[in-house]
Design an enzyme around this catalytic site. Structure first.
Site, short mmCIF file in Angstrom:
data_model
loop_
_atom_site.label_atom_id
_atom_site.label_comp_id
_atom_site.label_asym_id
_atom_site.label_seq_id
_atom_site.Cartn_x
_atom_site.Cartn_y
_atom_site.Cartn_z
N GLU A 294 5.96 -79.64 -43.99
CA GLU A 294 4.57 -80.11 -44.13
C GLU A 294 3.85 -80.12 -42.79
OE1 GLU A 294 3.41 -80.15 -46.96
OE2 GLU A 294 5.23 -80.28 -48.14
N HIS B 209 2.44 -76.82 -41.99
CA HIS B 209 1.08 -76.63 -42.53
C HIS B 209 0.04 -77.33 -41.67
CE1 HIS B 209 2.40 -74.72 -46.19
NE2 HIS B 209 2.99 -75.79 -46.69
ZN ZN Z 1 4.15 -76.07 -48.42
#
Ligand code: ZN
Length: 329
Positions: free
Chosen positions: A246, A249
């Site tokens: 995460e 991202h």
């Molecule tokens: Zn993802």
């Protein structure tokens, strides 16, 4: 935004609630695999993830995971890439004037962890501090290249653990008003501060994240399943790599399967194209005719934590470039 679906079946006694004990098998409910969904426009489209073939697979009644919003449409990727280029141009102009800012080569990211709890029990979200410090260690290992991948520019420093008991925020429901309220109430720091929200999550998800934007909003941050932290109870997903993924991202990485086999894929040249997400650890998987096996060991795929251990040099470069465009002072 980006979700990582939670495709596990939990049999651990301590988390034996019905909402936790699921495994989404889209094959069983007859929906299309994600590979055909990349042309779908909206980032919050409801679509399905491909089936995990785990023998204990169970389907939540009527349940289909929302498609990971970090899997963007081609148009969304074009928009984001154009915005990155514009942000870099702006920065370059800024650097030529007086008081010019030099691009950073390395960054220590302050981390504020918000532990969302329904009550004081472990099942209610009360995870110990030791899991959080272990998560920070996992991030520092992953982003330094110590696990076998490229060294990135980033290290992580725990600044604060903020424990919040609020049943209306538990579980954390992706895209909900409650999520918005939670973040606008709790978010701390500037663009460079990583706010990590831990809790049980909606839709059998492991986590989701926001991509960087030029204008900071209170939504900025990552949401991670509490039991995915190292030592947690999320079988096959409890070595902390949901956090690693995460945050990838949050640092502007796409999934390795972004765009499938065609086009610019994930906008990183050294991650071989892959047609769809890989689950579990399918060694030798090769879904595109272009060079290279599928990057199933990359942190930006969907495989088990035990299977993923690396970022590539291209991803490391993309992250620090984006940092200097979006998150540097
Ligand atoms: Zn993802």
């Amino acid at each position: 935004m980006g979700l990582r679906p939670n495709l596990l079946t939990r049999r651990t006694a301590g988390v034996a609630t019905t909402t936790l004990a699921l495994l989404l098998s889209t094959a069983a409910v007859g929906v299309v695999p994600a590979a055909s969904a990349f042309s779908a426009a909206p980032s919050k489209a409801t679509c399905a993830e491909p089936a995990d073939t785990h023998s204990d697979a169970r389907v939540k009644k009527g349940g289909v995971a929302k498609h990971d919003p970090n899997s963007l449409s081609a148009a969304q990727v074009r928009d984001r890439e154009a915005d990155l280029a514009a942000a870099l141009r702006d920065r370059a102009n800024f650097r030529t004037g007086p008081g010019a800012v030099t691009p950073l080569a390395s960054v220590t990211i302050p981390v504020v962890v918000h532990v969302i709890q329904r009550d004081s029990t472990r099942a209610g979200g009360n995870i110990p501090d030791s899991l959080i410090t272990s998560q920070i260690n996992v991030l520092n290992q992953a982003y330094s290249g110590a696990t076998g991948g490229a060294a990135t520019a980033f290290s992580f420093q725990l600044q604060k653990i903020n424990r919040v008991t609020n049943p209306s925020w538990y579980p954390i429901v992706q895209g909900s008003t409650a999520e918005r309220n939670m973040k606008s109430t709790l978010r701390e720091g500037g663009k460079n501060t990583l706010n990590m929200y831990l809790g049980e999550l909606s839709d059998s998800l492991l986590g989701w994240a926001t991509f960087p934007q030029r204008k900071l909003t209170s939504m900025d941050g990552v949401v991670v399943l509490n039991e995915s932290l190292p030592g947690g109870s999320a079988t096959n997903y409890n070595q902390g790599d949901t956090g690693t993924h995460e945050i990838g991202h949050w640092l502007n990485l796409y999934h390795t399967f972004q765009g499938g086999c065609g086009g610019s894929g994930d906008s990183v040249s050294d991650t071989p194209a892959e047609a769809s997400p890989a689950y579990q650890c399918p060694t030798g998987r090769d879904t595109c005719s272009t060079a290279g096996l599928d990057p199933i060991t990359n942190f930006m795929d969907y495989t088990y934590d035990s299977c993923m251990y690396q970022f590539t040099p291209g991803q490391a470069s993309r992250m620090i470039t984006a940092w200097n465009a979006y998150r540097a002072a």
